[in-house]
Design a protein around this motif. Sequence first.
Motif, PDB file in Angstrom:
ATOM      1  N   LYS A 137       2.067   1.644  -3.489  1.00 17.82           N
ATOM      2  CA  LYS A 137       0.907   1.955  -4.325  1.00 17.82           C
ATOM      3  C   LYS A 137       0.523   3.425  -4.194  1.00 17.82           C
ATOM      4  O   LYS A 137       0.208   4.092  -5.189  1.00 17.82           O
ATOM      5  CB  LYS A 137      -0.264   1.058  -3.929  1.00 17.82           C
ATOM      6  CG  LYS A 137      -1.506   1.190  -4.798  1.00 17.82           C
ATOM      7  CD  LYS A 137      -2.553   0.156  -4.374  1.00 17.82           C
ATOM      8  CE  LYS A 137      -3.794   0.243  -5.228  1.00 17.82           C
ATOM      9  NZ  LYS A 137      -4.798  -0.804  -4.861  1.00 17.82           N
ATOM     10  N   GLN A 138       0.542   3.942  -2.968  1.00 19.07           N
ATOM     11  CA  GLN A 138       0.210   5.351  -2.742  1.00 19.07           C
ATOM     12  C   GLN A 138       1.234   6.277  -3.386  1.00 19.07           C
ATOM     13  O   GLN A 138       0.880   7.344  -3.909  1.00 19.07           O
ATOM     14  CB  GLN A 138       0.097   5.639  -1.242  1.00 19.07           C
ATOM     15  CG  GLN A 138      -1.128   5.026  -0.574  1.00 19.07           C
ATOM     16  CD  GLN A 138      -2.424   5.429  -1.255  1.00 19.07           C
ATOM     17  OE1 GLN A 138      -2.653   6.610  -1.552  1.00 19.07           O
ATOM     18  NE2 GLN A 138      -3.282   4.449  -1.512  1.00 19.07           N
ATOM     19  N   GLU A 139       2.500   5.880  -3.360  1.00 18.98           N
ATOM     20  CA  GLU A 139       3.543   6.689  -4.005  1.00 18.98           C
ATOM     21  C   GLU A 139       3.312   6.759  -5.509  1.00 18.98           C
ATOM     22  O   GLU A 139       3.566   7.790  -6.140  1.00 18.98           O
ATOM     23  CB  GLU A 139       4.922   6.092  -3.708  1.00 18.98           C
ATOM     24  CG  GLU A 139       5.368   6.247  -2.265  1.00 18.98           C
ATOM     25  CD  GLU A 139       5.471   7.710  -1.848  1.00 18.98           C
ATOM     26  OE1 GLU A 139       6.298   8.431  -2.447  1.00 18.98           O
ATOM     27  OE2 GLU A 139       4.719   8.135  -0.948  1.00 18.98           O
ATOM     28  N   LYS A 194       0.259   6.411  -6.967  1.00 14.59           N
ATOM     29  CA  LYS A 194      -0.952   7.207  -7.173  1.00 14.59           C
ATOM     30  C   LYS A 194      -0.694   8.700  -7.023  1.00 14.59           C
ATOM     31  O   LYS A 194      -1.273   9.521  -7.721  1.00 14.59           O
ATOM     32  CB  LYS A 194      -2.042   6.761  -6.197  1.00 14.59           C
ATOM     33  CG  LYS A 194      -2.691   5.429  -6.553  1.00 14.59           C
ATOM     34  CD  LYS A 194      -3.886   5.147  -5.651  1.00 14.59           C
ATOM     35  CE  LYS A 194      -4.640   3.910  -6.101  1.00 14.59           C
ATOM     36  NZ  LYS A 194      -5.832   3.646  -5.267  1.00 14.59           N
ATOM     37  N   LYS A 195       0.182   9.063  -6.089  1.00 16.23           N
ATOM     38  CA  LYS A 195       0.496  10.474  -5.858  1.00 16.23           C
ATOM     39  C   LYS A 195       1.398  11.052  -6.951  1.00 16.23           C
ATOM     40  O   LYS A 195       1.555  12.261  -7.045  1.00 16.23           O
ATOM     41  CB  LYS A 195       1.182  10.633  -4.508  1.00 16.23           C
ATOM     42  CG  LYS A 195       0.289  10.376  -3.308  1.00 16.23           C
ATOM     43  CD  LYS A 195       1.089  10.446  -2.020  1.00 16.23           C
ATOM     44  CE  LYS A 195       0.242  10.121  -0.796  1.00 16.23           C
ATOM     45  NZ  LYS A 195       1.060  10.113   0.451  1.00 16.23           N
ATOM     46  N   GLY A 196       1.980  10.178  -7.757  1.00 17.08           N
ATOM     47  CA  GLY A 196       2.871  10.654  -8.805  1.00 17.08           C
ATOM     48  C   GLY A 196       4.311  10.779  -8.368  1.00 17.08           C
ATOM     49  O   GLY A 196       5.159  11.244  -9.137  1.00 17.08           O
ATOM     50  N   ASN A 197       4.595  10.389  -7.117  1.00 16.20           N
ATOM     51  CA  ASN A 197       5.985  10.420  -6.662  1.00 16.20           C
ATOM     52  C   ASN A 197       6.807   9.343  -7.370  1.00 16.20           C
ATOM     53  O   ASN A 197       8.024   9.484  -7.534  1.00 16.20           O
ATOM     54  CB  ASN A 197       6.057  10.219  -5.147  1.00 16.20           C
ATOM     55  CG  ASN A 197       5.392  11.357  -4.394  1.00 16.20           C
ATOM     56  OD1 ASN A 197       5.363  12.492  -4.864  1.00 16.20           O
ATOM     57  ND2 ASN A 197       4.829  11.056  -3.228  1.00 16.20           N
ATOM     58  N   GLU A 201       0.819  -1.212   0.000  1.00 12.49           N
ATOM     59  CA  GLU A 201       0.000   0.000   0.000  1.00 12.49           C
ATOM     60  C   GLU A 201       0.849   1.258   0.000  1.00 12.49           C
ATOM     61  O   GLU A 201       0.492   2.256  -0.644  1.00 12.49           O
ATOM     62  CB  GLU A 201      -0.947  -0.008   1.198  1.00 12.49           C
ATOM     63  CG  GLU A 201      -2.108  -0.986   1.069  1.00 12.49           C
ATOM     64  CD  GLU A 201      -2.958  -0.713  -0.165  1.00 12.49           C
ATOM     65  OE1 GLU A 201      -3.243   0.469  -0.437  1.00 12.49           O
ATOM     66  OE2 GLU A 201      -3.329  -1.684  -0.843  1.00 12.49           O
ATOM     67  N   LYS A 221       6.633   7.580 -10.996  1.00 13.45           N
ATOM     68  CA  LYS A 221       5.980   7.754 -12.285  1.00 13.45           C
ATOM     69  C   LYS A 221       6.214   6.534 -13.179  1.00 13.45           C
ATOM     70  O   LYS A 221       7.142   5.753 -12.948  1.00 13.45           O
ATOM     71  CB  LYS A 221       6.499   9.019 -12.967  1.00 13.45           C
ATOM     72  CG  LYS A 221       6.175  10.300 -12.205  1.00 13.45           C
ATOM     73  CD  LYS A 221       6.729  11.513 -12.927  1.00 13.45           C
ATOM     74  CE  LYS A 221       6.271  12.802 -12.247  1.00 13.45           C
ATOM     75  NZ  LYS A 221       6.653  12.860 -10.828  1.00 13.45           N
TER      76      LYS A 221
END
Length: 254
Positions: A19-21, A23-26, A16, A28
């Motif tokens: 996955k969040q990284e 989704k946030k675009g951190n 997770e 790419k």
Amino acid sequence: MLVHDKSVPLYLQLKELIKQEIKKGNLKPTDRLPSEKELCNIYKVSRITVRQALAALDNEGLIYRSHGKGTFVATPGVDQELITVTPFEETLHRKGIKPSTKCLSCHIISADFNLATILAIPLQSNIAHVCLLGLGDDEPLVIYNSYFPQAIGQEMMALVQEKIQKGHSFSTYDLYKNISTVTPAMLTQSFESIVADKSTAKILNIKPGHPLLQVTTIVYTADGRPTEYRIAAYRGEKYRFHITRPAGSHFSNN
């Protein structure tokens, strides 16, 4: 950071976080992830935990692995639900992908034994063949080869030309709402893993042997009359189909 709480396994927590990284675009698309060893050191977990997390991310289509090079963030794919029929344009819009359609072929041919049998028409009858290329953000995603009995086929070909001229994105299934004489009531589908031959690879801008998902569909009217036979070839790394269904009485404790 990770919490050593038995209620949530460490590998799921790590999955997770990554996955969040993404989704946030951190992280790419095409970015290289830290190595397994580096992830172990960063998050203070075992290599088994890291491998489980990466396997889960890979299973969701969020990353991909290149032998000898490392693990990378995958470009956004298309996830399509199987319970309902979702228009091509809507499916891509939900993912923030710009859809478009090209017509590769649109003409009348004679039905061979296989096509005549599937469409329940006499051998050598005239049928319409429509071949469409579906694109997302101008990248080829899927080839649709559709075959229709002549009457509906003529209308389909006219609608295809009209939609192409107007720059609309669509698949043949989207066009039935413009045909008053035919209403799809049911469809059957089969799924098969194949590899791209030279001609398909050229159209989809991939290499021969690239994995594809072939979906074969027969569309029926309410009276059981076949109205379309379609073979679609989806790029395996770009398209994912999913289904949610009840478990049924097999798992009941009663």
